[in-house]
Design a protein around this motif. Structure first.
Motif, PDB file in Angstrom:
ATOM      1  N   LEU A   1       0.831  -1.087  -0.137  1.00  9.16           N
ATOM      2  CA  LEU A   1       0.083   0.131  -0.027  1.00  9.16           C
ATOM      3  C   LEU A   1       0.779   1.406   0.066  1.00  9.16           C
ATOM      4  N   GLN A   2       0.370   2.336  -0.747  1.00 11.33           N
ATOM      5  CA  GLN A   2       1.033   3.522  -0.759  1.00 11.33           C
ATOM      6  C   GLN A   2       0.083   4.699  -0.373  1.00 11.33           C
ATOM      7  N   PRO A   3       0.732   5.662   0.120  1.00  9.84           N
ATOM      8  CA  PRO A   3      -0.288   6.681   0.473  1.00  9.84           C
ATOM      9  C   PRO A   3      -1.278   7.402  -0.396  1.00  9.84           C
ATOM     10  N   GLU A   4      -1.033   7.219  -1.751  1.00  7.69           N
ATOM     11  CA  GLU A   4      -2.191   7.595  -2.878  1.00  7.69           C
ATOM     12  C   GLU A   4      -3.187   6.629  -2.780  1.00  7.69           C
ATOM     13  N   ASP A   5      -3.072   5.484  -1.896  1.00  7.13           N
ATOM     14  CA  ASP A   5      -4.268   4.393  -2.010  1.00  7.13           C
ATOM     15  C   ASP A   5      -5.104   4.912  -0.898  1.00  7.13           C
ATOM     16  N   THR A   6      -4.712   5.777  -0.306  1.00  5.15           N
ATOM     17  CA  THR A   6      -5.893   6.430   0.857  1.00  5.15           C
ATOM     18  C   THR A   6      -7.115   6.850   0.376  1.00  5.15           C
ATOM     19  N   ALA A   7      -8.256   6.318   0.534  1.00  3.47           N
ATOM     20  CA  ALA A   7      -9.518   6.718   0.043  1.00  3.47           C
ATOM     21  C   ALA A   7     -10.563   5.753   0.991  1.00  3.47           C
ATOM     22  N   VAL A   8     -11.801   5.845   0.801  1.00  4.76           N
ATOM     23  CA  VAL A   8     -12.958   5.182   1.301  1.00  4.76           C
ATOM     24  C   VAL A   8     -13.216   4.098   0.147  1.00  4.76           C
ATOM     25  N   TYR A   9     -13.330   2.952   0.350  1.00  2.00           N
ATOM     26  CA  TYR A   9     -13.244   1.659  -0.392  1.00  2.00           C
ATOM     27  C   TYR A   9     -14.768   1.339  -0.510  1.00  2.00           C
ATOM     28  N   TYR A  10     -15.426   1.233  -1.222  1.00  3.75           N
ATOM     29  CA  TYR A  10     -16.668   0.815  -1.344  1.00  3.75           C
ATOM     30  C   TYR A  10     -17.146  -0.746  -2.454  1.00  3.75           C
ATOM     31  N   CYS A  11     -17.539  -1.579  -1.669  1.00  2.00           N
ATOM     32  CA  CYS A  11     -18.065  -2.634  -2.503  1.00  2.00           C
ATOM     33  C   CYS A  11     -19.332  -2.422  -3.375  1.00  2.00           C
ATOM     34  N   ALA A  12     -19.510  -3.082  -4.468  1.00  2.00           N
ATOM     35  CA  ALA A  12     -20.757  -2.796  -5.454  1.00  2.00           C
ATOM     36  C   ALA A  12     -21.154  -3.901  -5.989  1.00  2.00           C
ATOM     37  N   ALA A  13     -22.495  -4.084  -6.578  1.00  2.27           N
ATOM     38  CA  ALA A  13     -22.885  -5.086  -7.092  1.00  2.27           C
ATOM     39  C   ALA A  13     -23.726  -4.586  -8.268  1.00  2.27           C
ATOM     40  N   ALA A  14     -23.592  -5.429  -9.628  1.00  2.00           N
ATOM     41  CA  ALA A  14     -24.249  -4.962 -10.765  1.00  2.00           C
ATOM     42  C   ALA A  14     -25.039  -6.397 -11.049  1.00  2.00           C
ATOM     43  N   ARG A  15     -26.283  -6.166 -11.045  1.00  4.90           N
ATOM     44  CA  ARG A  15     -27.173  -7.611 -11.356  1.00  4.90           C
ATOM     45  C   ARG A  15     -27.311  -7.613 -12.938  1.00  4.90           C
ATOM     46  N   GLY A  16     -26.924  -8.829 -13.459  1.00  2.00           N
ATOM     47  CA  GLY A  16     -27.266  -9.083 -14.767  1.00  2.00           C
ATOM     48  C   GLY A  16     -26.534  -8.282 -15.919  1.00  2.00           C
ATOM     49  N   ILE A  17     -25.439  -7.481 -15.384  1.00  2.00           N
ATOM     50  CA  ILE A  17     -24.600  -6.917 -16.541  1.00  2.00           C
ATOM     51  C   ILE A  17     -23.463  -7.887 -16.968  1.00  2.00           C
TER      52      ILE A  17
END
Length: 125
Positions: A86-102
């Motif tokens: 990991l690097q300082p530029e990786d600092t962020a809020v990380y989100y999990c997301a789901a896309a149905r049927g795409i």
């Protein structure tokens, strides 16, 4: 509608590793393309990695290739993001997301119907 709950974020030093988890309920992850996004203050939410619906190669953004690994456990209905070097530029809020049927490789936020609340990752130099 599927519910997503991320965990595993934290404060680490540069070079360290973290493993993010996304617990999915309400439906089976096999019905979705699953993605990890991140957002830093003042910047747009950006795609980090995704596993397409129905199989296919895992996609990684160029800035994480060789450092991050995305995986999913169908039995546990979980999705993971292993983050190494990991690097300082990786600092962020990380989100999990789901896309149905795409089908294909959905890289935009608009393709995803359901989102978790996010988990903060902070990397100090």
């Amino acid at each position: 509608q599927v519910q997503l709950v991320e965990s595993g974020g934290g404060l680490v030093q540069a070079g360290a590793s973290l493993r993010l988890s996304c617990a999915v309920s309400g439906s089976q992850i096999s019905a979705y393309a699953m993605g990890w996004f991140r957002q830093s203050p003042g910047l747009e939410r950006e795609l980090v990695s995704l596993i397409p619906w129905g199989g296919g190669s895992t996609y990684y953004a160029d800035f994480v290739k060789g450092r991050f690994t995305m995986s999913r456990d169908y039995a546990a209905n979980m999705v993971y993001l292993q983050m190494n070097a990991l690097q300082p530029e990786d600092t962020a809020v990380y989100y999990c997301a789901a896309a149905r049927g795409i089908s294909g490789v959905p890289k935009t936020t608009a393709a995803y119907n359901d989102w978790g609340q996010g988990t903060q990752v902070t990397v100090s130099s």
